[in-house]
Design a protein around this motif. Sequence first.
Motif, PDB file in Angstrom:
ATOM      1  N   ASN A  61       0.853  -1.190   0.000  1.00  0.00           N
ATOM      2  CA  ASN A  61       0.000   0.000   0.000  1.00  0.00           C
ATOM      3  C   ASN A  61       0.884   1.234   0.000  1.00  0.00           C
ATOM      4  O   ASN A  61       1.827   1.327   0.781  1.00  0.00           O
ATOM      5  CB  ASN A  61      -0.905  -0.014   1.228  1.00  0.00           C
ATOM      6  CG  ASN A  61      -1.682   1.279   1.434  1.00  0.00           C
ATOM      7  OD1 ASN A  61      -1.765   1.808   2.540  1.00  0.00           O
ATOM      8  ND2 ASN A  61      -2.263   1.825   0.378  1.00  0.00           N
ATOM      9  N   SER A  62       0.595   2.181  -0.913  1.00  0.00           N
ATOM     10  CA  SER A  62       1.283   3.465  -0.955  1.00  0.00           C
ATOM     11  C   SER A  62       2.795   3.259  -1.120  1.00  0.00           C
ATOM     12  O   SER A  62       3.242   2.661  -2.084  1.00  0.00           O
ATOM     13  CB  SER A  62       0.942   4.265   0.311  1.00  0.00           C
ATOM     14  OG  SER A  62       1.349   5.600   0.189  1.00  0.00           O
ATOM     15  N   SER A  75      -3.329   1.636  -4.005  1.00  0.00           N
ATOM     16  CA  SER A  75      -2.880   3.030  -4.112  1.00  0.00           C
ATOM     17  C   SER A  75      -1.353   3.116  -4.092  1.00  0.00           C
ATOM     18  O   SER A  75      -0.766   3.821  -3.257  1.00  0.00           O
ATOM     19  CB  SER A  75      -3.465   3.874  -2.968  1.00  0.00           C
ATOM     20  OG  SER A  75      -4.867   3.961  -3.078  1.00  0.00           O
ATOM     21  N   SER A 116      -1.703  15.930  -4.019  1.00  0.00           N
ATOM     22  CA  SER A 116      -1.456  15.162  -2.803  1.00  0.00           C
ATOM     23  C   SER A 116      -1.481  16.083  -1.597  1.00  0.00           C
ATOM     24  O   SER A 116      -0.946  17.202  -1.642  1.00  0.00           O
ATOM     25  CB  SER A 116      -0.096  14.458  -2.875  1.00  0.00           C
ATOM     26  OG  SER A 116       0.212  13.846  -1.644  1.00  0.00           O
ATOM     27  N   CYS A 171      -6.434   9.671   5.076  1.00  0.00           N
ATOM     28  CA  CYS A 171      -6.330   8.368   4.429  1.00  0.00           C
ATOM     29  C   CYS A 171      -7.681   7.766   4.039  1.00  0.00           C
ATOM     30  O   CYS A 171      -7.744   6.967   3.107  1.00  0.00           O
ATOM     31  CB  CYS A 171      -5.588   7.398   5.345  1.00  0.00           C
ATOM     32  SG  CYS A 171      -3.833   7.800   5.577  1.00  0.00           S
ATOM     33  N   ASP A 206      -8.879   9.233  -3.307  1.00  0.00           N
ATOM     34  CA  ASP A 206      -7.541   9.233  -2.703  1.00  0.00           C
ATOM     35  C   ASP A 206      -7.000  10.653  -2.672  1.00  0.00           C
ATOM     36  O   ASP A 206      -6.907  11.318  -3.705  1.00  0.00           O
ATOM     37  CB  ASP A 206      -6.611   8.332  -3.522  1.00  0.00           C
ATOM     38  CG  ASP A 206      -5.301   8.026  -2.826  1.00  0.00           C
ATOM     39  OD1 ASP A 206      -4.874   8.811  -1.963  1.00  0.00           O
ATOM     40  OD2 ASP A 206      -4.707   6.984  -3.157  1.00  0.00           O
ATOM     41  N   ARG A 207      -6.602  11.128  -1.489  1.00  0.00           N
ATOM     42  CA  ARG A 207      -6.067  12.488  -1.330  1.00  0.00           C
ATOM     43  C   ARG A 207      -4.541  12.517  -1.275  1.00  0.00           C
ATOM     44  O   ARG A 207      -3.954  13.596  -1.197  1.00  0.00           O
ATOM     45  CB  ARG A 207      -6.627  13.129  -0.054  1.00  0.00           C
ATOM     46  CG  ARG A 207      -8.146  13.235  -0.022  1.00  0.00           C
ATOM     47  CD  ARG A 207      -8.602  13.951   1.251  1.00  0.00           C
ATOM     48  NE  ARG A 207     -10.048  13.989   1.341  1.00  0.00           N
ATOM     49  CZ  ARG A 207     -10.788  13.097   1.993  1.00  0.00           C
ATOM     50  NH1 ARG A 207     -10.198  12.089   2.624  1.00  0.00           N
ATOM     51  NH2 ARG A 207     -12.100  13.190   2.024  1.00  0.00           N
ATOM     52  N   LEU A 208      -3.914  11.364  -1.312  1.00  0.00           N
ATOM     53  CA  LEU A 208      -2.466  11.307  -1.151  1.00  0.00           C
ATOM     54  C   LEU A 208      -1.736  10.895  -2.420  1.00  0.00           C
ATOM     55  O   LEU A 208      -0.620  11.346  -2.669  1.00  0.00           O
ATOM     56  CB  LEU A 208      -2.104  10.352  -0.009  1.00  0.00           C
ATOM     57  CG  LEU A 208      -2.566  10.809   1.376  1.00  0.00           C
ATOM     58  CD1 LEU A 208      -2.325   9.720   2.408  1.00  0.00           C
ATOM     59  CD2 LEU A 208      -1.848  12.089   1.789  1.00  0.00           C
ATOM     60  N   VAL A 209      -2.329  10.011  -3.213  1.00  0.00           N
ATOM     61  CA  VAL A 209      -1.740   9.593  -4.484  1.00  0.00           C
ATOM     62  C   VAL A 209      -2.715   9.947  -5.600  1.00  0.00           C
ATOM     63  O   VAL A 209      -3.906   9.638  -5.521  1.00  0.00           O
ATOM     64  CB  VAL A 209      -1.434   8.081  -4.488  1.00  0.00           C
ATOM     65  CG1 VAL A 209      -1.035   7.618  -5.891  1.00  0.00           C
ATOM     66  CG2 VAL A 209      -0.317   7.751  -3.502  1.00  0.00           C
ATOM     67  N   GLY A 222     -10.844   6.101  -0.175  1.00  0.00           N
ATOM     68  CA  GLY A 222      -9.635   6.911  -0.126  1.00  0.00           C
ATOM     69  C   GLY A 222      -8.359   6.118  -0.361  1.00  0.00           C
ATOM     70  O   GLY A 222      -8.311   5.215  -1.201  1.00  0.00           O
ATOM     71  N   HIS A 223      -7.342   6.439   0.420  1.00  0.00           N
ATOM     72  CA  HIS A 223      -5.974   5.969   0.175  1.00  0.00           C
ATOM     73  C   HIS A 223      -5.703   4.559   0.692  1.00  0.00           C
ATOM     74  O   HIS A 223      -4.765   3.914   0.243  1.00  0.00           O
ATOM     75  CB  HIS A 223      -5.002   6.957   0.832  1.00  0.00           C
ATOM     76  CG  HIS A 223      -3.567   6.699   0.548  1.00  0.00           C
ATOM     77  ND1 HIS A 223      -3.037   6.708  -0.724  1.00  0.00           N
ATOM     78  CD2 HIS A 223      -2.515   6.406   1.381  1.00  0.00           C
ATOM     79  CE1 HIS A 223      -1.733   6.458  -0.670  1.00  0.00           C
ATOM     80  NE2 HIS A 223      -1.401   6.255   0.590  1.00  0.00           N
TER      81      HIS A 223
END
Length: 320
Positions: free
Chosen positions: A117-118, A142, A153, A191, A264-267, A291-292
Amino acid sequence: MKRALLGADEAFGPDRVPPPWPGRMAVIDGEQIFVRDTPATRPDAEPALYVHGLGGSSHNWTDLSGLLADRLDGQAIDLPGFGRSDPTKQYTLKAFADRMIRFIEVGDRGPVHLFGNSLGGAVAVRVAGLRPDLVRTLTLVSPAMPFLDPRRSLQGPVVPLLALPRADRVAAWMMGRLAPEEMAEQVIAACFNDVTRVSEQRRREAIEEIRVRYTATHYADAYVRSLRGLVSSFLRAYLPGANSMWKIAAQITAPTLVIGGRQDRLVDIRVAPQVAKAIPDSRLLILDGVGHVAQMEVPRIVARGVVALLDEYERERTRV
């Protein structure tokens, strides 16, 4: 690339919130790595390895690994410098991937069904691309693969701080301003798309994880240097050379499931389709309203995607 399939939801029984799986220290080349074992419920279950994202821990896989325990004998690790693992000298994707490779080799459990993940997704891409002999199937949630628009991001505003010589002190000061409860709520909000999906038990565990971070003097340094290594890999991906993450992804031979949350707010959400397109034998699953950390927010749906991948893998292996 093809569309991902979903296994039957009824196969997983009623919803439950299992406690964190038992943890232990494993020594790899003189450094201690914290591992949580999800005991398999079937004797023929195959080995799996779960790798968390930046700032995460082995806790992030509790629900998914529990749902898959009748198919997989799971191990979730804390990356070096995170969770309860020892700090290390280098926090690059190469260093993390090398450690995962050694973990699989020393444990003599390979090849494994590999999950990331991530940040852990990028690490898993590198492992699967460079050591195909160690990976049966690959599941990426993600994955933090290269994208060059920091506005897409929530971590974008932090990127300029990486140029500071002692950015870890700034990060430690910023974290120290918040109580563990406040920090946990910020992490959950970043997340998850729907924070109501987080049970009270998981909230308590998240707060406890933050307290562990606050007592680990190396944590801020590990976080900043890992983020710096990730951003560096983004830049190198578009330059000539064998270290491009896109070139490594193209070398993956394992059947792969790529999962992205549309919220997704990060990727950047555009990354998941790009990853699926780059990996030769891939399936893409985009989840609306997620989300993430899909494996935490909607673990049953992710488990259904994984089971479909495992079924396909078994059919292909039997055919050969």
